[in-house]
Design an enzyme around this catalytic site. Structure first.
Site: not given
Ligand code: UDP
Length: 369
Positions: A209
């Protein structure tokens, strides 16, 4: 304590803190939801699933323009601080909600606790990097999940240490806590339900993403083509919970993307709930992701991870061989093969023992005395 949340990863981090707050009746907490993520897929389902409290304040910032949204969130959190008069404001991570909470706390002169302080990608082109650095500068308590995070703060002179500046422009001297990681707390808490014998036996998990990977439709397509070719060569399939940002680009530029990708061994789904996602991480032979949170969950659950970026904030995972960077589509097959050959990873205590949230609260208690 006033807790500011607003984006998916923060709801997850907040779940660990909430469990610790519920176990400690000395704390009274006020919850502010900035409204940054406000729909069912990225917000409501996490509140239900993780048992988060109904926020005392829910903002409705303008969503079509980043600067206006940030301003609305700053204004709303500041109002909430004025009304609820907390002793601390606590923010998580590196999103615009984090920065809004940090700015509001400093404007109101309330000490700020930054959970996930000190992380750096060393990429100024990432909005998250700006948010983290600014939030660290405004914090009174810097909660670092790793030694690398503590080192960054020391080198930047935000806290004392070899090479650190003695002149920190802050009303109180910021305090650094090395606590472990609250996301690891959650993975330990929820992950115990899946037997070790079944781990690694399911589909590869793919998530993507980051703007640098998905906003340009050609780049996104190159990633997906490269991943699909690798899956084909290894006779594997992947499950791909598609983030709304990614889905928007695909919808605009690739009419039958979900069907086409299914034929190319990539099964697209809606964004998953937290436990479903954690289960997919646990059962995957390999995780391919550009998410820092998912990368960490892979570590906690013993799954190897190809990071679809040219940098990571979680450098210790690379040092320990659990993760490798795949900086572009042309690197995917090589990195994925190398990781797959290593088999599962034996998790250690890099991120603590699953009690980082309790450690944070205990340390704040001590700071109050
Ligand atoms: N996550 C979720 N469902 C999904 C994809 C990610 O629950 O389909 C959770 C995942 O477990 C992780 C969090 O969202 O803990 C990460 O969020 P994101 O990828 O939006 O943010 P980043 O980690 O890049 O800050």
């Amino acid at each position: 304590m006033l807790v500011v949340v607003g984006a998916r990863p923060q709801f997850i981090k907040a779940a660990a803190l909430n469990r610790a707050l519920e176990d400690d009746p000395q704390w009274r907490s006020t919850w502010v939801h900035t409204g940054q993520h406000h729909d069912e897929a990225l917000s409501a389902q996490f509140f239900r699933e993780l048992g988060l409290p109904q926020p005392h304040v829910t903002l409705s910032p303008r969503s079509d323009n980043r600067e206006l949204r940030l301003g609305d969130m700053m204004h709303g959190v500041r109002d909430a601080i004025r009304s609820h008069k907390p002793q601390w404001v606590l923010v998580f991570g590196d999103t615009d909600s984090t920065l809004a909470g940090a700015w509001a706390a400093s404007a109101e002169g309330v000490p700020l606790v930054h959970v996930e302080a000190g992380l750096r990608s060393h990429r100024w082109s990432m909005p998250e990097e700006i948010n983290r650095v600014l939030t660290d500068r405004l914090s009174s308590v810097l909660v670092c999940p790793t030694d690398a995070a503590v080192d960054h703060l020391t080198r930047e002179g935000i806290v004392d240490g070899p090479g650190g500046s003695q002149e920190v422009p802050h009303p109180t001297r910021p305090r650094v806590l090395r606590t472990g990681d609250v996301m690891h707390d959650n993975a330990v808490h929820f992950g115990a339900r899946w037997p070790h014998t079944e781990r690694g036996q399911g589909q590869v998990l793919l998530t993507m993403h980051r703007p640098s990977n998905v906003d340009d439709p050609d780049r996104l397509r190159s990633w997906l083509n490269a991943i699909s070719s690798w899956l084909n060569a290894r006779a594997l399939t992947a499950v791909f919970p598609v983030h709304p940002r990614t889905a928007k680009v695909l919808d605009r530029h690739w009419p039958r993307w979900a069907e086409d990708l299914a034929e190319q061994r990539i099964q697209c789904t809606a964004p998953m709930g937290y436990v479903e996602l954690l289960e997919a991480v646990c059962h995957a032979p390999l995780v391919l992701t550009d998410s820092g949170g998912v990368q960490k969950e892979a570590y906690s659950l013993g799954t190897r991870c190809a990071v679809l970026r040219d940098t990571t904030e979680w450098v210790e995972q690379v040092d320990r061989g659990q993760s490798q960077l795949a900086s572009g589509p042309e690197k995917v097959a090589h990195v994925a093969d190398a990781l797959l050959a290593l088999g599962r990873f034996e998790t250690d205590d890099l991120y603590g023992d699953g009690d980082a949230a309790e450690v944070i609260l205990r340390s704040l208690h001590e700071s109050r005395l």
